[in-house]
Write an enzyme that holds these catalytic residues in place. Structure first.
Site, PDB file in Angstrom:
ATOM      1  CB  CYS A  27      -1.118   0.093   1.014  1.00  0.00           C
ATOM      2  SG  CYS A  27      -2.154   1.446   1.122  1.00  0.00           S
ATOM      3  CE  LYS A  35      -3.479  -5.197  -4.594  1.00  0.00           C
ATOM      4  NZ  LYS A  35      -5.025  -4.695  -4.422  1.00  0.00           N
TER       5      LYS A  35
HETATM    6  C1  LIG Z   1      -9.597   4.011  -4.231  1.00  0.00           C
HETATM    7  C2  LIG Z   1      -9.014   2.892  -4.333  1.00  0.00           C
HETATM    8  C3  LIG Z   1      -8.446   2.281  -3.048  1.00  0.00           C
HETATM    9  C4  LIG Z   1      -7.622   0.903  -3.006  1.00  0.00           C
HETATM   10  N1  LIG Z   1      -7.428   0.458  -1.641  1.00  0.00           N
HETATM   11  C5  LIG Z   1      -6.796  -0.587  -1.723  1.00  0.00           C
HETATM   12  C6  LIG Z   1      -6.748  -1.349  -0.361  1.00  0.00           C
HETATM   13  O1  LIG Z   1      -7.281  -1.062   0.530  1.00  0.00           O
HETATM   14  N2  LIG Z   1      -6.172  -2.420  -0.404  1.00  0.00           N
HETATM   15  C7  LIG Z   1      -5.133  -3.073  -1.427  1.00  0.00           C
HETATM   16  O2  LIG Z   1      -4.489  -4.064  -1.539  1.00  0.00           O
HETATM   17  N3  LIG Z   1      -5.431  -2.402  -2.819  1.00  0.00           N
HETATM   18  C8  LIG Z   1      -6.249  -1.288  -2.962  1.00  0.00           C
HETATM   19  N4  LIG Z   1      -6.068  -0.560  -3.932  1.00  0.00           N
HETATM   20  C9  LIG Z   1      -5.685  -1.099  -5.349  1.00  0.00           C
HETATM   21  C10 LIG Z   1      -6.486  -1.852  -6.067  1.00  0.00           C
HETATM   22  O3  LIG Z   1      -6.984  -2.964  -5.393  1.00  0.00           O
HETATM   23  C11 LIG Z   1      -5.670  -2.252  -7.145  1.00  0.00           C
HETATM   24  O4  LIG Z   1      -4.520  -3.136  -6.864  1.00  0.00           O
HETATM   25  C12 LIG Z   1      -5.281  -1.180  -8.011  1.00  0.00           C
HETATM   26  O5  LIG Z   1      -5.900  -0.039  -8.209  1.00  0.00           O
HETATM   27  C13 LIG Z   1      -4.905  -1.460  -9.473  1.00  0.00           C
HETATM   28  O6  LIG Z   1      -6.202  -1.731 -10.116  1.00  0.00           O
HETATM   29  P1  LIG Z   1      -7.238  -1.155 -11.043  1.00  0.00           P
HETATM   30  O7  LIG Z   1      -6.358  -0.580 -12.089  1.00  0.00           O
HETATM   31  O8  LIG Z   1      -8.076  -2.106 -11.511  1.00  0.00           O
HETATM   32  O9  LIG Z   1      -7.638  -0.117  -9.929  1.00  0.00           O
HETATM   33  C14 LIG Z   1      -6.920   0.544  -4.141  1.00  0.00           C
HETATM   34  C15 LIG Z   1      -7.202   1.414  -5.371  1.00  0.00           C
HETATM   35  C16 LIG Z   1      -8.178   2.481  -5.422  1.00  0.00           C
HETATM   36  C17 LIG Z   1      -8.381   3.139  -6.714  1.00  0.00           C
END
Ligand SMILES: Cc1cc2nc3c(=O)[nH]c(=O)nc-3n(C[C@H](O)[C@H](O)[C@H](O)COP(=O)(O)O)c2cc1C
Length: 185
Positions: free
Chosen positions: A10, A44
């Site tokens: 994170c 992750k």
């Molecule tokens: C608003 C937001 C909050 C997120 N919160 C978390 C989280 O709490 N834990 C986590 O492992 N990843 C979190 N992520 C990452 C997403 O799970 C993902 O790995 C990342 O956004 C890439 O995928 P995407 O392009 O489909 O969003 C977050 C992403 C966004 C945009």
């Protein structure tokens, strides 16, 4: 089926990426969790590292049942007129279609490095995106950002999957995972 996904990647909290950027720390953390639960563990990973292969191997060697990748890419936004960062933490995670090429590259490299099942994440919004991740080496995918502008996206992707597999002459995901051909083949 229940499992635990360890977010060792994170970028939004202080030292949040540290665990996932250091193979030793990543390995120790996964190992400790492995001892503490019989549930499947998904590590992750962050793309904000020099070698995703090294980190993936550390997670796999420590007993992760699966590896999900990628978390967000560390970025910045600046309001130049006020000379201030747009984000409270100065830096934050970039997500969505812009990061798909990075995510695909990470999945491909991790697939070369470990036998552990991979869950592809990063910019997935269409069935073409899903198929790209499967061919790169992911056995499953997650959708993050696209849910914000289309809450039904995952259902649409699942519905579109059989026809996309059929285009490759496949009926199961397994048949297409990691089947990328390099240009000399
Ligand atoms: C608003 C937001 C909050 C997120 N919160 C978390 C989280 O709490 N834990 C986590 O492992 N990843 C979190 N992520 C990452 C997403 O799970 C993902 O790995 C990342 O956004 C890439 O995928 P995407 O392009 O489909 O969003 C977050 C992403 C966004 C945009």
């Amino acid at each position: 089926m229940a499992a635990i996904e360890l977010n060792i990647s994170c970028p939004n909290v202080a030292h949040g990426v540290d665990f996932g950027a250091d193979p030793g720390m990543c390995g120790r953390l996964v190992e400790s969790c492995r001892k503490a639960t019989s549930l499947p563990i998904i590590a992750k990973l962050t793309p904000n590292v020099t070698s995703i292969s090294v980190i993936a191997r550390a997670a796999a060697d420590a007993g992760a049942d699966a590896i999900s990748l990628i978390n967000t890419v560390l970025g910045m936004a600046i309001d130049w007129r006020r000379r201030r960062p747009m984000l409270g933490n100065i830096m934050g995670g970039l997500s969505g279609p812009a990061i798909k090429p990075i995510a695909l590259r990470c999945v491909y490299q991790a697939a070369q490095a470990v036998e552990t099942p991979l869950i592809g994440i990063g910019g997935i919004a269409t069935i073409d995106d899903v198929m790209e991740f499967l061919v790169a080496g992911a056995t499953a995918v997650q959708v993050g950002t696209a849910n914000y502008y289309d809450p039904t996206v995952t259902m649409k992707l699942a519905a579109a999957l059989p026809a996309a597999l059929q285009q490759l002459g496949a009926t199961t995901i397994k048949e297409v995972v990691g089947t990328l051909k390099t240009n000399d083949k």
